[in-house]
Design an enzyme around this catalytic site. Structure first.
Site, PDB file in Angstrom:
ATOM      1  N   GLY A 185      -5.607 -10.166  -4.156  1.00 36.87           N
ATOM      2  CA  GLY A 185      -4.675 -10.626  -3.253  1.00 36.87           C
ATOM      3  C   GLY A 185      -3.326 -10.295  -3.573  1.00 36.87           C
ATOM      4  CG  PHE A 186      -0.038 -11.180  -1.152  1.00 38.70           C
ATOM      5  CD1 PHE A 186       1.034 -10.255  -0.695  1.00 38.70           C
ATOM      6  CD2 PHE A 186      -0.692 -12.003  -0.252  1.00 38.70           C
ATOM      7  CE1 PHE A 186       0.715  -9.579   0.643  1.00 38.70           C
ATOM      8  CE2 PHE A 186      -0.826 -11.507   1.337  1.00 38.70           C
ATOM      9  CZ  PHE A 186       0.248 -10.516   1.550  1.00 38.70           C
ATOM     10  N   GLY A 187      -1.095 -12.122  -5.468  1.00 36.40           N
ATOM     11  CA  GLY A 187      -0.769 -12.132  -6.828  1.00 36.40           C
ATOM     12  C   GLY A 187      -1.423 -11.202  -7.635  1.00 36.40           C
TER      13      GLY A 187
ATOM     14  CB  VAL B 268     -15.043 -13.721 -11.549  1.00 42.00           C
ATOM     15  CG1 VAL B 268     -15.087 -14.723 -12.880  1.00 42.00           C
ATOM     16  CG2 VAL B 268     -14.684 -12.333 -11.876  1.00 42.00           C
TER      17      VAL B 268
ATOM     18  CD  GLU C   5       2.697 -17.061  12.103  1.00 40.53           C
ATOM     19  OE1 GLU C   5       3.949 -16.733  11.686  1.00 40.53           O
ATOM     20  OE2 GLU C   5       1.690 -16.936  11.666  1.00 40.53           O
TER      21      GLU C   5
ATOM     22  CG  ASP D  61      -2.175 -19.440  -2.190  1.00 43.64           C
ATOM     23  OD1 ASP D  61      -1.011 -19.361  -2.221  1.00 43.64           O
ATOM     24  OD2 ASP D  61      -2.981 -19.071  -0.979  1.00 43.64           O
TER      25      ASP D  61
ATOM     26  CB  ALA E  20       2.592 -13.580   0.450  1.00 42.62           C
TER      27      ALA E  20
HETATM   28  C1  LIG Z   1      -3.841 -17.299   7.908  1.00 42.44           C
HETATM   29  C2  LIG Z   1      -2.635 -17.334   6.853  1.00 42.44           C
HETATM   30  C3  LIG Z   1      -1.395 -16.871   7.257  1.00 42.44           C
HETATM   31  C4  LIG Z   1      -0.510 -16.717   6.298  1.00 42.44           C
HETATM   32  N1  LIG Z   1       0.770 -16.492   6.508  1.00 42.44           N
HETATM   33  C5  LIG Z   1       1.692 -16.360   5.495  1.00 42.44           C
HETATM   34  C6  LIG Z   1       3.059 -15.957   5.758  1.00 42.44           C
HETATM   35  O1  LIG Z   1       3.317 -15.703   7.251  1.00 42.44           O
HETATM   36  N2  LIG Z   1       3.800 -15.812   4.699  1.00 42.44           N
HETATM   37  C7  LIG Z   1       3.521 -16.032   3.589  1.00 42.44           C
HETATM   38  O2  LIG Z   1       4.323 -15.888   2.708  1.00 42.44           O
HETATM   39  N3  LIG Z   1       2.304 -16.501   3.345  1.00 42.44           N
HETATM   40  C8  LIG Z   1       1.218 -16.566   4.237  1.00 42.44           C
HETATM   41  N4  LIG Z   1       0.055 -17.212   3.917  1.00 42.44           N
HETATM   42  C9  LIG Z   1      -0.076 -17.509   2.664  1.00 42.44           C
HETATM   43  C10 LIG Z   1      -0.362 -16.197   1.615  1.00 42.44           C
HETATM   44  O3  LIG Z   1      -1.543 -15.326   2.431  1.00 42.44           O
HETATM   45  C11 LIG Z   1      -0.947 -16.653   0.272  1.00 42.44           C
HETATM   46  O4  LIG Z   1       0.031 -17.502  -0.265  1.00 42.44           O
HETATM   47  C12 LIG Z   1      -1.200 -15.661  -0.494  1.00 42.44           C
HETATM   48  O5  LIG Z   1      -2.302 -14.727  -0.415  1.00 42.44           O
HETATM   49  C13 LIG Z   1      -1.878 -16.274  -1.849  1.00 42.44           C
HETATM   50  O6  LIG Z   1      -1.945 -14.886  -2.736  1.00 42.44           O
HETATM   51  P1  LIG Z   1      -3.014 -14.956  -3.911  1.00 42.44           P
HETATM   52  O7  LIG Z   1      -3.126 -13.622  -4.514  1.00 42.44           O
HETATM   53  O8  LIG Z   1      -2.928 -16.314  -4.682  1.00 42.44           O
HETATM   54  O9  LIG Z   1      -4.517 -15.117  -3.188  1.00 42.44           O
HETATM   55  P2  LIG Z   1      -5.108 -14.509  -1.898  1.00 42.44           P
HETATM   56  O10 LIG Z   1      -4.257 -13.467  -1.398  1.00 42.44           O
HETATM   57  O11 LIG Z   1      -5.991 -15.327  -1.101  1.00 42.44           O
HETATM   58  O12 LIG Z   1      -6.315 -13.451  -2.755  1.00 42.44           O
HETATM   59  C14 LIG Z   1      -7.249 -13.882  -3.461  1.00 42.44           C
HETATM   60  C15 LIG Z   1      -8.431 -13.062  -3.885  1.00 42.44           C
HETATM   61  O13 LIG Z   1      -9.206 -13.095  -4.781  1.00 42.44           O
HETATM   62  C16 LIG Z   1     -10.707 -12.802  -4.486  1.00 42.44           C
HETATM   63  N5  LIG Z   1     -11.548 -13.904  -4.990  1.00 42.44           N
HETATM   64  C17 LIG Z   1     -11.612 -15.148  -4.611  1.00 42.44           C
HETATM   65  N6  LIG Z   1     -12.372 -15.623  -5.508  1.00 42.44           N
HETATM   66  C18 LIG Z   1     -12.957 -14.817  -6.228  1.00 42.44           C
HETATM   67  C19 LIG Z   1     -13.914 -14.651  -7.361  1.00 42.44           C
HETATM   68  N7  LIG Z   1     -14.629 -15.716  -7.664  1.00 42.44           N
HETATM   69  N8  LIG Z   1     -14.207 -13.447  -7.936  1.00 42.44           N
HETATM   70  C20 LIG Z   1     -13.838 -12.419  -7.309  1.00 42.44           C
HETATM   71  N9  LIG Z   1     -12.702 -12.340  -6.573  1.00 42.44           N
HETATM   72  C21 LIG Z   1     -12.319 -13.457  -5.885  1.00 42.44           C
HETATM   73  C22 LIG Z   1     -10.368 -12.862  -2.818  1.00 42.44           C
HETATM   74  O14 LIG Z   1     -11.505 -12.148  -2.322  1.00 42.44           O
HETATM   75  C23 LIG Z   1      -8.974 -12.156  -2.652  1.00 42.44           C
HETATM   76  O15 LIG Z   1      -8.756 -11.088  -2.496  1.00 42.44           O
HETATM   77  C24 LIG Z   1      -0.979 -17.103   4.973  1.00 42.44           C
HETATM   78  C25 LIG Z   1      -2.181 -17.502   4.599  1.00 42.44           C
HETATM   79  C26 LIG Z   1      -3.173 -17.577   5.504  1.00 42.44           C
HETATM   80  C27 LIG Z   1      -4.516 -17.802   5.368  1.00 42.44           C
END
Ligand SMILES: Cc1cc2nc3c(=O)[nH]c(=O)nc-3n(C[C@H](O)[C@H](O)[C@H](O)COP(=O)(O)OP(=O)(O)OC[C@H]3O[C@@H](n4cnc5c(N)ncnc54)[C@H](O)[C@@H]3O)c2cc1C
Length: 451
Positions: free
Chosen positions: A19-21, A85, A176, A313, A329
């Site tokens: 994801g983003f991180g 994982v 939204e 997150d 994000a």
């Molecule tokens: C509908 C919606 C709208 C949003 N709108 C905004 C916005 O307008 N602006 C903003 O800044 N933020 C927004 N966010 C929040 C933002 O998307 C999150 O804060 C961000 O995606 C967090 O990034 P992350 O890398 O922590 O997790 P994520 O981006 O959720 O990525 C997690 C990744 O881990 C993978 N994964 C999970 N479990 C496992 C596992 N066990 N093994 C392997 N892979 C795994 C998933 O497939 C995914 O690709 C929104 C979120 C949602 C749901």
């Protein structure tokens, strides 16, 4: 593949989650003398901020998804693995994908969060949340199926239930979604049906707190509520949902209890961290907060395990002002880049100051041409805010793939109120349950019960 330097074996960084991180960490490590393995259970990175656009038929899923392999194809030190994982051994420095074992020197956990129903998981089937592409397609199916069912329904009460859309949660996603459904009902499809007047649709946005968009400045929350009402959305604040069952939403406002017949209920309230957080906590004795987020150190590592990092997150970071950073994000992206820089610095025998999040502001879009933008030093609303929102989304969307054409096309659809991606796919069109049908006695209306 990276080769050993000075007879040292190459340092293996395993990133779980693209994801983003995770993605920003991987990109920041692409020029480092390390081996990177990025594991994700999906083969694509999803631009979640535009998911609501898939749910409401403006763009298609592929428009907001990028294959991880292609995003990282130029990062020659990075291997992408598709898999989930399901276990971590912090002592042996290994992660597990079923029978497969991946060893690491540094581990970055970035598996994100999903929606939570505050312990009422049984509500999920009645009120889907929005996190994955599948969720968005399901929401789209429910929204557009509801109008189709209403077109065929002759009982006015039942028709009204099909034409009632309840969005639970007045944060950015709820705002939204509600704004976009109002656009659909009152503009996009208003000439497309013969038996129903889609402008009679009722769109309710329910928020438990006293204002929508709670993270924004109060004046922008106020603007957002006014703009939603102008679009035709009924905004109800200080409203708690106490039950969702058989196409009836029960709400409580103070002492007043009301039941709302509605076939389409969409959930945009509450999140809980990915289960890997709890798994890590059990293996390391580190603390998790109530949402299941791992409490991290000032450098985003896990207490006692300086080579395990948790970001995005999934992380609870409260070393900046005592409050945990929000699940957005930019937090995940900055944390990913920081951890990559820290790993590189450590390999050179250097230190980095603790992580500091730079908050560049919050944005939310409300229907066509209106948004609110809170940059701290300046607050924008209306078209200028909408344009800022569009620009920022184009910028971040094209950063990992060339999506400019998609965004231009999307912007055009936005101006012309066209929603070409309003396909109903998946299961059969919704049919009311026998329990729901019982509700529609000739005298039934929306009962209000004082308790
Ligand atoms: C509908 C919606 C709208 C949003 N709108 C905004 C916005 O307008 N602006 C903003 O800044 N933020 C927004 N966010 C929040 C933002 O998307 C999150 O804060 C961000 O995606 C967090 O990034 P992350 O890398 O922590 O997790 P994520 O981006 O959720 O990525 C997690 C990744 O881990 C993978 N994964 C999970 N479990 C496992 C596992 N066990 N093994 C392997 N892979 C795994 C998933 O497939 C995914 O690709 C929104 C979120 C949602 C749901």
């Amino acid at each position: 593949m990276v080769y050993a330097v000075d007879n040292q074996p190459p340092h293996n960084v395993v990133i779980v989650g693209g994801g983003f991180g995770g993605l920003y960490a991987a990109k920041a490590l692409s020029n480092a003398n390390v081996n990177v393995t990025l594991i994700d259970k999906r083969n694509f990175h999803l631009f979640q901020p535009l998911l609501y656009q898939v749910a409401t038929g403006t763009v298609s899923p592929a428009d907001i998804s990028s294959p991880l392999r292609s995003v990282l194809s130029k990062s020659k030190n990075t291997t992408v693995l598709l898999g989930e994982v399901n276990n971590i051994d912090p002592q042996a420095q290994k992660v597990f994908m079923g029978d497969e074992i991946i060893p690491y020197d540094s581990l970055i956990l970035a598996t994100g969060a999903k929606h939570s129903y505050f312990g009422k998981d049984e509500w999920e089937e009645h009120a889907p949340g929005l996190k994955t592409v599948e969720d968005a397609i399901e929401m789209r199916r429910r929204i557009f199926s509801a109008f189709e069912a209403a077109e065929k329904e002759t009982n006015p009460q039942k028709r009204r239930a099909w034409m009632t859309f309840v969005v639970v949660g007045g944060g950015p996603t709820g705002v939204e979604l509600a704004g976009a459904i109002a656009e659909i009902a009152y503009h996009t499809i208003k000439d497309d049906f013969r038996n129903i007047d889609t402008s009679e649709a009722q769109i309710l946005l329910l928020e438990g707190l006293d204002r929508v968009l709670p993270p924004f400045a109060p004046e922008l929350s106020q603007e957002a509520a006014v703009s939603l009402r102008r679009l035709g959305v009924t905004v109800q604040t200080n409203t708690l949902v106490t039950n969702i069952e058989n196409d009836i939403v029960t709400i409580k406002q103070g002492d007043r209890v009301e039941q709302i017949p509605a076939h389409t209920v969409l959930w945009a309230a509450g999140v809980k961290a990915s289960p890997l957080g709890k798994m890590l906590a059990e293996a390391t004795d580190v603390e998790c907060d109530r949402a299941g987020r791992v409490v991290v150190e000032p450098d985003l590592s896990v207490n006692g395990y300086p080579n395990i990092f948790v970001i995005g997150d999934l992380a609870h970071f409260s070393h900046q002002n005592g409050k945990p950073l929000p699940g957005v994000a930019p937090v995940a992206m900055q944390e990913g880049e920081y951890v990559a820089a820290l790993i590189k610095a450590r390999l050179r025998g250097r230190k980095l100051p603790q992580f500091r999040y730079i908050d560049r502001g919050s944005l939310a879009v409300i229907g066509q041409n209106f948004a609110v933008v809170d940059l701290g030093f300046v607050k924008l609303k209306g078209f200028l805010a909408w344009f800022t929102w569009l620009f920022i989304h184009i910028y971040f969307l094209i950063e990992f793939d060339n999506k400019l054409i998609v965004m231009v096309q999307w912007a055009w659809n936005y101006f012309t109120r066209n929603r070409g991606a309003r396909l109903i796919t998946g299961n059969d069109i919704l049919t009311p349950t026998p329990e729901t049908d019982k509700y529609y006695s000739p005298v039934a209306s929306r009962p209000t019960v004082n308790v």
